[in-house]
Motif scaffolding. Sequence first.
Motif, short mmCIF file in Angstrom:
data_model
loop_
_atom_site.label_atom_id
_atom_site.label_comp_id
_atom_site.label_asym_id
_atom_site.label_seq_id
_atom_site.Cartn_x
_atom_site.Cartn_y
_atom_site.Cartn_z
N ILE A 157 60.58 -14.81 24.51
CA ILE A 157 60.91 -13.56 23.82
C ILE A 157 59.62 -12.76 23.71
O ILE A 157 58.58 -13.29 23.28
CB ILE A 157 61.47 -13.83 22.40
N PHE A 158 59.66 -11.50 24.13
CA PHE A 158 58.49 -10.63 24.04
C PHE A 158 58.84 -9.39 23.24
O PHE A 158 59.84 -8.72 23.51
CB PHE A 158 58.02 -10.17 25.42
N ASP A 159 57.99 -9.08 22.25
CA ASP A 159 58.02 -7.78 21.59
C ASP A 159 57.04 -6.92 22.37
O ASP A 159 55.87 -7.29 22.52
CB ASP A 159 57.58 -7.90 20.13
N LEU A 160 57.51 -5.80 22.91
CA LEU A 160 56.69 -4.94 23.77
C LEU A 160 56.48 -3.57 23.15
O LEU A 160 57.35 -3.06 22.44
CB LEU A 160 57.39 -4.73 25.12
N GLU A 161 55.33 -2.98 23.45
CA GLU A 161 55.07 -1.58 23.14
C GLU A 161 54.35 -0.99 24.34
O GLU A 161 53.26 -1.44 24.70
CB GLU A 161 54.19 -1.43 21.89
N LEU A 162 54.97 0.00 24.97
CA LEU A 162 54.38 0.63 26.15
C LEU A 162 53.32 1.63 25.70
O LEU A 162 53.61 2.56 24.96
CB LEU A 162 55.45 1.32 27.00
N VAL A 163 52.08 1.42 26.17
CA VAL A 163 50.95 2.25 25.77
C VAL A 163 50.72 3.39 26.75
O VAL A 163 50.49 4.53 26.35
CB VAL A 163 49.66 1.39 25.64
N SER A 164 50.79 3.09 28.08
CA SER A 164 50.55 4.15 29.06
C SER A 164 51.22 3.82 30.39
O SER A 164 51.54 2.67 30.67
CB SER A 164 49.04 4.36 29.28
N ILE A 165 51.43 4.89 31.17
CA ILE A 165 51.99 4.79 32.52
C ILE A 165 51.08 5.59 33.43
O ILE A 165 50.79 6.75 33.16
CB ILE A 165 53.41 5.40 32.63
N ASP A 166 50.64 4.96 34.51
CA ASP A 166 49.90 5.67 35.55
C ASP A 166 50.76 5.56 36.79
O ASP A 166 50.94 4.47 37.32
CB ASP A 166 48.53 5.01 35.77
N GLY A 167 51.35 6.67 37.22
CA GLY A 167 52.27 6.65 38.35
C GLY A 167 51.65 6.04 39.60
O GLY A 167 50.44 6.11 39.80
N GLY A 168 52.48 5.42 40.40
CA GLY A 168 52.03 4.80 41.65
C GLY A 168 51.54 5.85 42.63
O GLY A 168 51.68 7.04 42.41
N SER A 169 51.01 5.41 43.73
CA SER A 169 50.52 6.32 44.77
C SER A 169 51.71 7.08 45.36
O SER A 169 52.76 6.49 45.61
CB SER A 169 49.83 5.53 45.89
#
Length: 151
Positions: free
Chosen positions: A133-145
């Motif tokens: 079980i993971f509690d997640l918080e998305l901090v950032s997204i850097d789009g792929g190439s």
Amino acid sequence: MQQVKKGDTVKVHYHGKLTNGSTFDSSEGREPLEFEVGGGMVIPGFDEGVTGMAIGEKKTIHIPADQAYGPKQEEMIMEYPRDRFPADMTPEVGMQLNMSNGSGQNFPVMIAEVRDTVVVLDANHPLAGEDLIFDLELVSIDGGSPLIIMP
């Protein structure tokens, strides 16, 4: 709103627990975990869990063992003669060791049982056979190439 997709590099804070509630890992007090989604850097269920998330979003995901570290494999459990341990070492259950396969490759094992003449070693991943079980918080997204690069 940007959402995570395969190929993105993301940063995620996480708190990993077993189904009994005990914590096995957490990014608390550390930098968030950074990885490329779909790049094979994390277990498959973790990749799937972050896909579609938006920056700042929090959620809890349940990852079955087959999407995590797989089932425990009996062939990865072996008996090793106790008299082959160094004389100054007292083997204890839970002790982590490194073994060599004879070809120069080392792999981790854990002492699962200590008997009179043998020590039972387990080379399975410590989380094999466990649902996670993971509690997640998305901090950032850097789009792929980008697939198409404009001149």
